[in-house]
Write a protein that holds these residues in place. Sequence first.
Motif, short mmCIF file in Angstrom:
data_model
loop_
_atom_site.label_atom_id
_atom_site.label_comp_id
_atom_site.label_asym_id
_atom_site.label_seq_id
_atom_site.Cartn_x
_atom_site.Cartn_y
_atom_site.Cartn_z
N CYS A 1 0.79 -1.71 -0.08
CA CYS A 1 -0.04 -0.22 -0.04
C CYS A 1 1.03 1.32 -0.29
CB CYS A 1 -1.03 -0.27 1.45
SG CYS A 1 -1.68 1.71 1.24
N CYS B 1 -0.04 3.68 3.30
CA CYS B 1 0.26 3.19 4.75
C CYS B 1 1.78 1.97 5.52
CB CYS B 1 -0.32 2.44 5.66
SG CYS B 1 -1.47 1.11 4.95
N HIS C 1 -2.77 -6.65 8.33
CA HIS C 1 -2.37 -5.07 8.11
C HIS C 1 -2.01 -4.10 9.82
CE1 HIS C 1 -3.29 -0.27 7.85
NE2 HIS C 1 -3.94 -1.24 6.62
N CYS D 1 -4.80 -0.36 0.29
CA CYS D 1 -4.98 -1.26 1.15
C CYS D 1 -6.82 -0.65 0.84
CB CYS D 1 -4.58 -2.02 1.87
SG CYS D 1 -4.57 -0.18 3.22
N CYS E 1 -6.57 2.32 3.48
CA CYS E 1 -6.93 3.61 2.79
C CYS E 1 -7.65 3.41 2.46
CB CYS E 1 -5.19 3.33 2.55
SG CYS E 1 -4.30 3.11 3.48
ZN LIG Z 1 -2.94 1.49 3.51
#
Ligand SMILES: [Zn+2]
Length: 193
Positions: free
Chosen positions: A96, A99, A107, A140, A143
Amino acid sequence: MREAGARDKLRKYFLAHLGEVLDSDRLREVAGISEWARRVRELRNEEGYRILTHHDRSELKPGQYILEDPRPQPAFAREISKETRAYVLDRNGFTCQMCGAVAGEPHPYDPTRKTRLHIGHIVDKSMGGTDDPANLRALCSVCNEGAQNMTLDRPSSEKLLIQIRRATGADQIKALEWLIRKFPKQSKEMIDK
Ligand SMILES: [Zn+2]
């Protein structure tokens, strides 16, 4: 106004005749304008209706159209080809770009979720951004949904401004575009002052 009307009429007609082969004479009549084919393309490309032609189905002749599924495809699922998606994910290292979460791993800000990556636009399409790979990046689901703000500590305006002052001009413009998109009314009021 008249053109939007034609698109509305075509949408209604397709939805009322699901699964029927419709030919160009009929659609021209329904739309009432000579540019009816462009409106059909807009239903496909902008609204996501899967109106099929002889390019999609061998049993259809040129000038024949059919809509079988009344549900338009969501915006993220259309236009960007499989090849482009694979290229962008590979270029971004399956990570991602907001992030740093990695595809398939838990995550970092929500370990209960396995990271799933989507393709997002850097400059939003509403701001003139294209589907060109240069304008695409891996994001992701966290986000992509904007949920990141709720799971991350919020940075102070002081820290944000330090980051923005250090960024390249191009990235500063991106930040500006994002802010204008988020606060259109406030932006206009500040400019008018
Ligand atoms: Zn992300």
